[in-house]
Design a protein around this motif. Structure first.
Motif: not given
Length: 58
Positions: A51-55, A44-47, A8-9, A23-32
């Motif tokens: 995407f900036i980051r997911l924490e 966290i997004l820009t104005p 899934y993308r 949002f893109a699934a690859n941002y969640l991969r570190p948390y799986i």
């Protein structure tokens, strides 16, 4: 597991106010883990809504 393997993308989530966000699934991969994705996250997004980051939050 399908997200982990890249089948899934994008993912779709609902924020605390009920707003649906995609949002893109690859941002969640570190948390799986073997249990899937667990926890609460801050996106966290820009104005310009880029995407900036997911924490993970406590």
């Amino acid at each position: 597991m399908d997200y982990y393997h890249g089948r899934y993308r994008s993912v779709q989530v609902v924020d605390d106010s009920g707003k649906t966000i995609r949002f893109a699934a690859n941002y969640l991969r570190p948390y799986i883990s073997s249990l899937g994705v667990r926890g609460r996250f801050r996106l966290i997004l820009t104005p310009e809504n880029k995407f900036i980051r997911l924490e993970r939050v406590a």
